[in-house]
Design a protein around this motif. Structure first.
Motif, PDB file in Angstrom:
ATOM      1  N   VAL A  89       8.339  16.500  16.055  1.00 52.59           N
ATOM      2  CA  VAL A  89       9.318  17.137  15.183  1.00 52.59           C
ATOM      3  C   VAL A  89       9.875  18.277  16.027  1.00 52.59           C
ATOM      4  N   GLY A  90      11.123  18.152  16.408  1.00 49.35           N
ATOM      5  CA  GLY A  90      11.677  19.097  17.381  1.00 49.35           C
ATOM      6  C   GLY A  90      10.940  18.937  18.701  1.00 49.35           C
ATOM      7  N   GLN A  91      10.480  20.041  19.258  1.00 49.58           N
ATOM      8  CA  GLN A  91       9.745  20.003  20.530  1.00 49.58           C
ATOM      9  C   GLN A  91       8.228  19.942  20.335  1.00 49.58           C
ATOM     10  N   ARG A  92       7.774  19.967  19.076  1.00 52.76           N
ATOM     11  CA  ARG A  92       6.343  20.025  18.786  1.00 52.76           C
ATOM     12  C   ARG A  92       5.764  18.635  18.531  1.00 52.76           C
ATOM     13  N   CYS A  93       4.691  18.313  19.251  1.00 49.74           N
ATOM     14  CA  CYS A  93       3.989  17.048  19.038  1.00 49.74           C
ATOM     15  C   CYS A  93       3.171  17.157  17.759  1.00 49.74           C
ATOM     16  N   VAL A  94       3.376  16.215  16.835  1.00 47.01           N
ATOM     17  CA  VAL A  94       2.689  16.247  15.537  1.00 47.01           C
ATOM     18  C   VAL A  94       1.668  15.114  15.386  1.00 47.01           C
ATOM     19  N   GLY A  95       1.538  14.261  16.419  1.00 47.97           N
ATOM     20  CA  GLY A  95       0.563  13.179  16.356  1.00 47.97           C
ATOM     21  C   GLY A  95       0.680  12.262  17.561  1.00 47.97           C
ATOM     22  N   THR A  96      -0.414  11.557  17.842  1.00 45.21           N
ATOM     23  CA  THR A  96      -0.429  10.589  18.935  1.00 45.21           C
ATOM     24  C   THR A  96      -1.192   9.341  18.503  1.00 45.21           C
ATOM     25  N   GLY A  97      -0.859   8.239  19.119  1.00 49.22           N
ATOM     26  CA  GLY A  97      -1.553   6.991  18.849  1.00 49.22           C
ATOM     27  C   GLY A  97      -1.299   6.009  19.977  1.00 49.22           C
ATOM     28  N   LYS A  98      -1.887   4.841  19.860  1.00 55.35           N
ATOM     29  CA  LYS A  98      -1.710   3.809  20.878  1.00 55.35           C
ATOM     30  C   LYS A  98      -0.925   2.636  20.318  1.00 55.35           C
ATOM     31  N   VAL A  99      -0.227   1.965  21.206  1.00 60.32           N
ATOM     32  CA  VAL A  99       0.442   0.705  20.878  1.00 60.32           C
ATOM     33  C   VAL A  99      -0.632  -0.361  21.003  1.00 60.32           C
ATOM     34  N   GLU A 100      -1.221  -0.760  19.854  1.00 60.66           N
ATOM     35  CA  GLU A 100      -2.372  -1.668  19.922  1.00 60.66           C
ATOM     36  C   GLU A 100      -2.483  -2.613  18.732  1.00 60.66           C
TER      37      GLU A 100
END
Length: 98
Positions: free
Chosen positions: A34-45
């Motif tokens: 959201v904007g420049q802030r990372c709000v989550g991560t995950g994998k393409v799996e």
């Protein structure tokens, strides 16, 4: 060329798919911003039969992971990017759940 879509984005999660004909994206890290802030991560799996049937690689193009939005953040503004890539998935045709 990278193709994909954010299909669901809300205050708790984001999910969709991403595909690249030139290289496998399976097990690659994707980040939600959201904007420049990372709000989550995950994998393409996640295996998606619909994408496999559409001849998009082996069908392991799906992602689904939690996000952490702050007060004032809008789920509609979530953008998903592959790690170490300038390519981004926007929500132009996605379903946004409030």
């Amino acid at each position: 060329m990278i193709r994909g879509a954010i299909e669901v984005a809300n205050r708790n999660l984001v999910s969709g798919w991403i595909y690249c004909k030139a290289a496998s994206v399976r097990d690659q890290l994707v980040l939600a911003f959201v904007g420049q802030r990372c709000v989550g991560t995950g994998k393409v799996e996640i295996y998606r039969k619909d994408l496999h049937d559409a001849k998009l690689g082996d069908g392991y193009c799906g992602f689904h992971f939690p996000v952490d939005l702050r007060d004032g953040d809008e789920a509609a503004s979530i953008v998903v990017k592959m790690q170490d890539s300038d390519a981004a998935l926007l929500q132009a045709k996605s379903r946004v759940v409030g």
